[in-house]
Design a protein around this motif. Sequence first.
Motif: not given
Length: 515
Positions: A302-306, A356-373, A389-392
């Motif tokens: 996340y640190a080096s790529i996103a 598999p365990l099914k989960v939501k990955l609830l996230v917000h839209k911001l630079p860097g964060w998007d690729q991290m998610h 992934i569910e983005t707001r």
Amino acid sequence: MSYQSSHNRLRLLAAAAMVTLAGVSSAGAVELTVARSVDADSLDAHKASTTQSLQITNLIFDTLLSMDKDGSVHPGLASEWSMADDGKSYAFTIRDGIKCHDGSAFDAAAAKASLDRALDPATVNPNLSAWGPITGSTVEGNVLKVSLSEPYGPFTSFLTSIQAAFICPSSFAEATFKPIGTGPFKLVEWTRNDSIQLEANADYKNVNPLIENPGKPHIDKLTFRVIPEAVARMAALRSGEADLVEPSLEEATDLKSDSNFKVYAAELSGQQMLAAFTWKIKPLDKPEIRKAIGMALNRDAYASIAFEGLVETADCPVAPNLFSTDEALCKTWGVTYDPAGAKAIMEAAGYTQDNPLKVKLLVHKLPGWDQMHQIMQQDLAAINVNAEIETREVAAFFDDMTKVNARTDGEPAVWTMGMSGVDPDYLYFLWKRPGFVNMGLNAEVDAMLEEQRKLSGDARTAKIHEIEKYLMENAYAVPLLSPGWGWLMASHAKVDGFKMGFMVSLLFNDVTVAE
């Protein structure tokens, strides 16, 4: 300062601006032009709510105390201070000879007038609660005495923050507020949504340990220009029309490898990114499942790529450089990257590639964060966790999380967030019930959080470590990265001495500009 309020500060204003040439004027004055995406919303430090506003007010006004890069508290307007044995009163000795920008004296009486205004409900101070349980103040000679209803451990840390400016009484002596302070720069002119012009305070004496220059800033004129479009800001930087700009993450990456420019990350911002869980919903109510998910998260990637290497991995639930933070100690309590071990835990719990365990990955839209998610989604898939992934947008995201975190059934979710501040007391804001967006935990944690506020020194450090250990051993949150989000600056190589301080303050006192 909450994550939500920090990100609401990024709203762009639909205004265009022209950029004037920075450099050396005919009179020989050293000038610096800064291009930012938005304007301040207020220059009244007791009413300002956005980071962009507080970055300016922090240049005009001073704080009672200051903070070094290790989180230790140092003098500011106060040369010394003491706390009563019961922790319910403080005495601050105001430095002699401090002058306001209009020539009036700043003494203990002036400090009391500013404090009274900051605490007055009629002021509608957006940061009022952070001042703590102050019941009143008195002046004895050049000493300001402040009384509290109960001990408040974060008090001196808060008094170093850009939210705790002390304002000269002449600022509010009349109906129309005038930003008159004791800081390194004084206001010349503010053209809303266009520019803020400041000039150096010739009488300034510095005591902030983050700053080397003991006196007047080296630059004589400092201009902030509003340029909403990132492309236009970069063009202004490359053409020399601006000396310092807010770049996008992608632009910062490009500039980082160009010797003609410098890139600055908010290393002392107090910002921290976390992965959290809807821990009331099965199976995330089980610590071992939360730990397995934490073990799957490749923070180095996340640190080096996103984030293009502009941030660092973090090990504590609060940011580095704050009071009591011990990254090495936190590392012994938290999970480490171990996808094979994580997968074994999930399979033992019945979650396989076929189930598999099914989960939501609830996230917000911001630079860097998007690729991290996106990387995070792949990390979870490798341990038999199917994350959708569910983005707001930021505001909608936190509104939704308030509802999601109140549930005890339904689809479980992993989510990401961040916090910022100058003291680990933001653990109180996050985890004391009901907690930030309903993420509060239990009576045991509530009691620890209340207790740390009533302690100071080593006793408070020990209690904060106890809270952090509890959070990490039970995997209620997984520390990810710090700084937390896109507070970046870029300058020409000819600019030297620029720093970003706590809570993304901008420090220009040491700045010089080469010919």
